[in-house]
Design a protein around this motif. Structure first.
Motif, short mmCIF file in Angstrom:
data_model
loop_
_atom_site.label_atom_id
_atom_site.label_comp_id
_atom_site.label_asym_id
_atom_site.label_seq_id
_atom_site.Cartn_x
_atom_site.Cartn_y
_atom_site.Cartn_z
N ALA A 36 0.81 -1.21 0.00
CA ALA A 36 0.00 0.00 0.00
C ALA A 36 0.85 1.27 0.00
N GLU A 37 2.17 1.15 -0.20
CA GLU A 37 3.02 2.33 -0.10
C GLU A 37 2.77 3.33 -1.22
N HIS A 38 2.23 2.87 -2.36
CA HIS A 38 1.95 3.79 -3.47
C HIS A 38 0.86 4.78 -3.09
N ALA A 39 -0.03 4.40 -2.19
CA ALA A 39 -1.17 5.24 -1.84
C ALA A 39 -0.88 6.19 -0.69
N GLY A 40 0.17 5.96 0.07
CA GLY A 40 0.44 6.77 1.25
C GLY A 40 -0.14 6.15 2.50
N PHE A 88 -4.83 -7.18 -7.76
CA PHE A 88 -4.16 -6.69 -6.56
C PHE A 88 -2.65 -6.61 -6.78
N GLY A 89 -2.07 -7.72 -7.23
CA GLY A 89 -0.63 -7.73 -7.46
C GLY A 89 -0.23 -6.97 -8.71
N LEU A 90 -1.02 -7.11 -9.78
CA LEU A 90 -0.66 -6.46 -11.04
C LEU A 90 -0.67 -4.94 -10.92
N PHE A 91 -1.66 -4.38 -10.21
CA PHE A 91 -1.73 -2.92 -10.05
C PHE A 91 -0.53 -2.40 -9.25
N ASN A 92 -0.10 -3.20 -8.25
CA ASN A 92 1.07 -2.78 -7.48
C ASN A 92 2.33 -2.79 -8.32
N ILE A 93 2.44 -3.77 -9.23
CA ILE A 93 3.60 -3.80 -10.14
C ILE A 93 3.52 -2.63 -11.12
N MET A 94 2.32 -2.38 -11.66
CA MET A 94 2.14 -1.30 -12.63
C MET A 94 2.44 0.07 -12.02
N ALA A 95 2.16 0.21 -10.71
CA ALA A 95 2.34 1.51 -10.06
C ALA A 95 3.79 1.98 -10.06
N HIS A 96 4.73 1.06 -10.27
CA HIS A 96 6.14 1.45 -10.35
C HIS A 96 6.47 2.14 -11.67
N TYR A 97 5.62 1.93 -12.66
CA TYR A 97 5.90 2.46 -14.00
C TYR A 97 4.80 3.38 -14.53
N LEU A 98 3.57 3.21 -14.03
CA LEU A 98 2.43 3.99 -14.50
C LEU A 98 1.69 4.57 -13.32
N THR A 99 0.80 5.50 -13.61
CA THR A 99 -0.06 6.08 -12.57
C THR A 99 -1.36 5.28 -12.51
N VAL A 100 -1.63 4.72 -11.32
CA VAL A 100 -2.87 3.96 -11.10
C VAL A 100 -3.77 4.79 -10.20
N SER A 101 -5.02 4.95 -10.60
CA SER A 101 -5.94 5.80 -9.85
C SER A 101 -6.26 5.18 -8.49
N PRO A 102 -6.55 6.01 -7.48
CA PRO A 102 -6.92 5.48 -6.15
C PRO A 102 -8.16 4.58 -6.22
N GLU A 155 11.62 -9.11 2.56
CA GLU A 155 13.02 -8.80 2.27
C GLU A 155 13.25 -8.47 0.80
N LEU A 156 12.27 -8.83 -0.05
CA LEU A 156 12.39 -8.53 -1.47
C LEU A 156 12.05 -7.06 -1.72
N ARG A 157 12.84 -6.40 -2.50
CA ARG A 157 12.60 -4.99 -2.79
C ARG A 157 11.64 -4.85 -3.97
N PRO A 158 10.78 -3.82 -3.92
CA PRO A 158 9.88 -3.58 -5.04
C PRO A 158 10.67 -3.39 -6.33
N PRO A 159 10.15 -3.86 -7.47
CA PRO A 159 8.83 -4.50 -7.64
C PRO A 159 8.82 -6.00 -7.39
N TYR A 160 9.97 -6.59 -6.96
CA TYR A 160 10.02 -8.04 -6.80
C TYR A 160 9.10 -8.51 -5.66
N GLY A 161 9.00 -7.69 -4.61
CA GLY A 161 8.08 -8.04 -3.54
C GLY A 161 6.64 -8.04 -4.02
N ASP A 162 6.30 -7.11 -4.94
CA ASP A 162 4.93 -7.06 -5.46
C ASP A 162 4.61 -8.28 -6.31
N VAL A 163 5.64 -8.88 -6.92
CA VAL A 163 5.41 -10.10 -7.69
C VAL A 163 4.89 -11.21 -6.77
#
Length: 466
Positions: A36-40, A88-102, A155-163
């Motif tokens: 949930a870090e992308h949302a604050g 759930f997982g795909l949006f978190n991965i996408m958020a590293h490269y694109l803007t995903v709406s709340p 322990e995995l760093r994003p985006p690997y943890g999101d995978v």
């Protein structure tokens, strides 16, 4: 190609490994700051609330529609659960490269909660087939393994943890499908309704209150996840699961749920007294302690529900009915905490005292209307609680299959429960020599050499549901 099937007891370790992936996903979603870090920080609490609401929504659907789950037809629900968890997982991965709406994030978290409940209700299809008292130990062992996987994922760093948010539920469903296609009796289903248990009427209410108490601690924990070491969270989960495992194996192999409630009540009093009087420096320590209690009670509840639902024509309806009150209580206290924090944050210091008031109400309820152990309707002639659903019917069928006499059939009940010849002699008022003679004749007729083989035969005996 015909699949070679094994008895469910031999597949339980594999099933526990698959269930461990499921619990690791749940812990990683709620108790790790990364998903949930992308949302604050503030929005993350709303997203996790959406997850809890999704959990309850799916369980309510199963509760309202009893025939949603089927064991005999091709089951579409594993695929549905996989599809619900994917965004759930795909949006978190996408958020590293694109803007995903709340709004998209909120929908994804809600759908993930729905997927969680479907997977949660699918796994009992394995554990109910050969339910015995030690199944609770396998369930809690899966939580212990899940805590280790959760720690690895953190322990995995994003985006690997999101995978991992994508892979863990898919891995759990894959193991589920493998186990279900490789065990005997996975598709048997009763044809007529039969009440399997007598439920204590106030159990649902007390579990909802417990859920509200756990919701307070989880809210505080999720609001301060950045200050909590994932190792501490994994340790709290392991302690709760380890307590359930120890009590399941060392005490009675099945601790009745009423007893589990009393123990949880005592532990929660300790936790919330710490929240109220030990000061803010130890707040998170107390929350972690309460998290361990939550894991313990959750698995006690799940173990009881799996046992209660065994042999029932609508088992998943029964499990959904018994489980949905816990997250419902968590949602209620979560919303109350959010309202207090947004309207008058100074009042939040009094929340632990509110929790102590709820605990006092539960203690008074336990004093005047004691928590009763939900007991199985299927009992022996001595009234003892037996190992699982349709135990007596399976013994009768096994005795009929091997042409045992009436006396041998009576002794078979005791042998299938693990009793020795001396115990049987004392119970039936016969000599130990006579009891051993009957045991010898039973072994001869059944073509076995040990009591463990007899128990396995009774466990795997298929019966015609009346």
């Amino acid at each position: 190609m015909k699949v070679k099937k094994a008895h469910v007891r031999t597949m339980l370790p594999v099933a526990s490994a698959g269930l461990a992936c499921f619990w690791a996903w749940f812990y990683f979603a709620l108790l790790s700051p990364y998903p949930a870090e992308h949302a604050g920080k503030e929005a993350s609490l709303y997203l996790k609330l959406a997850f809890l609401v999704g959990m309850v929504a799916a369980m309510l659907l199963v509760y309202a529609k009893r025939d949603l789950f089927s064991r005999t037809e091709r089951d579409p629900l594993p695929r549905a659960a996989a599809l619900l968890t994917l965004p759930f997982g795909l949006f978190n991965i996408m958020a590293h490269y694109l803007t995903v709406s709340p709004a998209a994030f909120a929908i994804a978290w809600f759908l993930a909660g729905c997927g969680f409940s479907l997977i949660f209700l699918l796994w009992p299809k394995v554990f109910m087939v050969g339910w015995q008292k030690d199944v609770g130990a396998y369930l809690s062992a899966s939580a212990l393994a899940g805590a280790v996987i959760y720690l690895f994922a953190c322990e995995l760093r994003p985006p690997y943890g999101d995978v991992m948010l994508v892979l863990l539920p898919l891995a759990s469903l894959t193991v589920l499908q493998y186990v279900r296609t490789h065990i005997v009796g996975s598709e048997q289903e009763p044809e007529a309704p039969l009440e399997q248990t007598r439920l204590f009427p106030l159990t649902g209410f007390t579990v909802a209150v417990f859920g509200a108490l756990f919701g307070i601690a989880l809210y505080l924990l999720c609001a301060n996840l950045s200050a909590v070491d994932p190792l501490a969270i994994a340790a709290a989960i392991a302690c709760g699961a380890g307590l359930h495992l120890a009590l399941s194996v060392l005490v009675k192999r099945y601790l009745p749920f009423g007893t589990a409630e009393k123990l949880s009540l005592l532990l929660l009093v300790v936790g919330f007294l710490g929240l109220a009087f030990l000061g803010p420096n130890l707040m998170l320590v107390c929350c972690l302690f309460i998290l361990g209690v939550y894991v313990y009670l959750d698995f006690s509840n799940m173990s009881a529900l799996v046992g209660f639902a065994s042999g029932h024509p609508s088992p998943f309806w029964r499990i959904a009915r018994g489980q949905l009150v816990l997250p419902a209580g968590m949602i209620t206290s979560w919303i109350v905490c959010m309202v207090i924090e947004h309207t008058n944050p100074s009042l939040f210091a009094y929340v632990p005292y509110l929790a102590l008031g709820l605990l006092l109400a539960l203690a008074l309820l336990a004093a005047f209307v004691p928590f009763k152990d939900n007991t199985f309707a299927d009992k022996t002639v001595k009234g003892e609680i037996v190992e699982g659903g349709y135990f007596k019917q399976r013994c009768n069928q096994a005795a009929q299959n091997h042409k045992l006499s009436n006396r041998e059939q009576e002794i078979l009940y005791y042998l299938a429960k693990g009793r020795n010849a001396q115990f049987i002699a004392d119970e039936l008022n016969i000599s130990a020599y006579t009891a051993k003679t009957h045991v010898y004749h039973i072994y001869q007729k059944m073509g076995i050499n040990s009591q463990q083989e007899l128990i396995s035969i009774v466990d795997s005996t298929e019966i015609v549901y009346q």
